[in-house]
Design an enzyme around this catalytic site. Structure first.
Site, PDB file in Angstrom:
ATOM      1  N   CYS A  26     -26.492  -2.640  14.478  1.00 37.72           N
ATOM      2  CA  CYS A  26     -25.317  -1.760  15.477  1.00 37.72           C
ATOM      3  C   CYS A  26     -24.695  -0.509  14.891  1.00 37.72           C
ATOM      4  O   CYS A  26     -23.520  -0.923  14.027  1.00 37.72           O
ATOM      5  CB  CYS A  26     -24.879  -1.446  16.902  1.00 37.72           C
ATOM      6  N   ALA A  60     -30.752  -2.478  16.679  1.00 37.30           N
ATOM      7  CA  ALA A  60     -31.501  -2.199  18.599  1.00 37.30           C
ATOM      8  C   ALA A  60     -31.190  -0.816  18.660  1.00 37.30           C
ATOM      9  O   ALA A  60     -30.238  -0.453  19.021  1.00 37.30           O
ATOM     10  CB  ALA A  60     -30.412  -3.427  19.682  1.00 37.30           C
ATOM     11  N   TYR A 184     -28.558  -9.782  25.874  1.00 39.67           N
ATOM     12  CA  TYR A 184     -29.168  -8.689  26.070  1.00 39.67           C
ATOM     13  C   TYR A 184     -30.039  -8.880  27.481  1.00 39.67           C
ATOM     14  O   TYR A 184     -30.947  -9.807  27.687  1.00 39.67           O
ATOM     15  CB  TYR A 184     -29.628  -7.593  25.337  1.00 39.67           C
ATOM     16  N   ARG A 232     -36.671 -12.074  18.984  1.00 39.04           N
ATOM     17  CA  ARG A 232     -34.906 -12.402  18.409  1.00 39.04           C
ATOM     18  C   ARG A 232     -34.934 -13.547  19.619  1.00 39.04           C
ATOM     19  O   ARG A 232     -34.626 -12.382  20.682  1.00 39.04           O
ATOM     20  CB  ARG A 232     -33.962 -11.567  18.172  1.00 39.04           C
ATOM     21  N   LEU A 303     -24.574 -15.495   8.607  1.00 39.05           N
ATOM     22  CA  LEU A 303     -23.567 -16.070   6.823  1.00 39.05           C
ATOM     23  C   LEU A 303     -24.487 -16.605   6.221  1.00 39.05           C
ATOM     24  O   LEU A 303     -24.348 -17.941   5.979  1.00 39.05           O
ATOM     25  CB  LEU A 303     -22.360 -17.156   7.758  1.00 39.05           C
TER      26      LEU A 303
END
Length: 363
Positions: A26, A60, A184, A232, A303
């Site tokens: 984002c 997104a 979400y 996802r 990561l």
């Protein structure tokens, strides 16, 4: 030297030049709060394509105005947004990368301040905020309570994802992703912590997964068979009584049966109090477990910051693709640098930068 990381991958009708993909990140940079991409997004996403990424995914991107995370998020609920995205896609393609878009609805985590704002919680209507929705009238801590979606509202969400998918393909995007993670809306339906419905969209795992599967079906009904579709997932809520890895494995298998081609595996986001043991590659084992149980190729995130780390993940079959975020923000040339570190010659380094080559290239 051969490298699994730099082997092309074909998903349905799309071949991507390598396994280093740009994760959705984002930017909170739609200037008029209208969901429109602009020059920031062109340069931001274009830099990754120029830097050698295989596929570049947008942030997104909301399928409805009320599906945005913040007032400054991108959207794809109208044709003007489609046309602005087309400009960005053309540049990504000009650099040899595939263009992907993550379609999303924030649900109860919508109408929030962007991350660098000193204010927290729900944005007031006077500042561009809106009433939020969710599977149940359960607020994300610190945010206003959402309205529980009606059955018609739930069907409207699936339809909105399908309409956005049609616009995405018209804009030239190659790959589609459904955002069902990070707390979400679709994740909210999946998790019993945020979904206490007693109708056909709540209770059992099959019921909690119903909206996600209906969304996959709605998209598959309007796109060509050659279009790859990823989902996802957050593989776990990281708290007792929440969404689990075992449930993710089951629903990922169902998603594949309904037409999903990839499982993009992250974790967390549905509750703020979760204790998450963060470290290099900390989410990779979840991608590996879903890959084994669901029979779906998986994308690993979290990561992944060094070329040999990324190579090891793909070469040993822990995942099929890696998605990078922070590493690419620090260095959009990470894929070219990784090729140099692994001794792989690539033919897509920009000729305009030939005075500063990064490792071996082919003519």
């Amino acid at each position: 030297m051969t490298s699994a990381l730099f082997e092309p991958i074909t998903v349905r009708g799309v071949t991507v030049r390598n396994r280093i993909w740009v994760t959705p990140m984002c930017q909170y940079s739609a200037e008029q709060q209208d969901g429109m991409p602009n020059d920031w997004h062109l340069v931001h996403l274009g830099s990754f394509a120029r830097g050698g990424a295989g596929a570049v995914f947008t942030e997104a991107t909301a399928v409805l105005p009320e599906g945005r995370i913040s007032p400054q998020d991108l959207g794809l609920w109208n044709d003007a947004q489609r046309d602005e995205f087309a400009r960005i896609v053309r540049f990504i393609h000009s650099q040899g990368a595939a263009a992907g878009i993550q379609l999303a609805h924030a649900g109860r985590k919508g109408s929030t301040f962007r991350t660098w704002d000193e204010r927290r919680g729900t944005v007031p209507a006077d500042d561009g905020g809106w009433p939020t929705v969710g599977p149940s009238a359960i607020a994300f801590p610190g945010y206003e309570e959402p309205a529980a979606l009606t059955t018609d509202g739930i069907r409207g969400v699936a339809d909105a994802f399908a309409a956005a998918a049609v616009r995405a393909l018209a804009a030239g995007f190659d790959l589609l992703e459904i955002h069902a993670a990070h707390g979400y809306l679709l994740h909210q339906f999946l998790s019993p912590l945020s979904n206490t419905r007693t109708d056909s969209y709540g209770g059992t795992l099959a019921n909690r997964a119903r909206l996600l599967l209906e969304t996959i079906d709605a998209i598959r009904a309007v796109v060509d068979d050659g279009v790859p579709l990823s989902v996802r997932f957050s593989a776990t809520d990281w708290v007792d009584g929440g969404w689990t890895l075992e449930e993710t494995q089951t629903v990922a298998r169902w998603a594949a049966e309904h037409g999903a081609d990839l499982a993009d595996i992250s974790t967390g986001g549905n509750v703020p109090a979760a204790h998450i043991p963060v470290g290099p590659g900390y989410q990779v084992p979840f991608a590996t477990a879903v890959r084994a149980a669901a029979g779906l190729p998986t994308i690993a995130v979290g990561l992944i910051e060094e070329p040999r780390q990324a190579e090891q993940i793909v070469a040993t079959g822990l995942a099929d693709v890696v998605m990078l975020g922070r590493a690419l923000l620090r260095d959009p040339n990470f894929p070219l640098r990784a090729a140099a570190a692994l001794g792989v010659a690539v033919d897509y380094a920009s000729q305009q930068y030939h005075r500063a080559p990064i490792g071996p290239t082919t003519p």
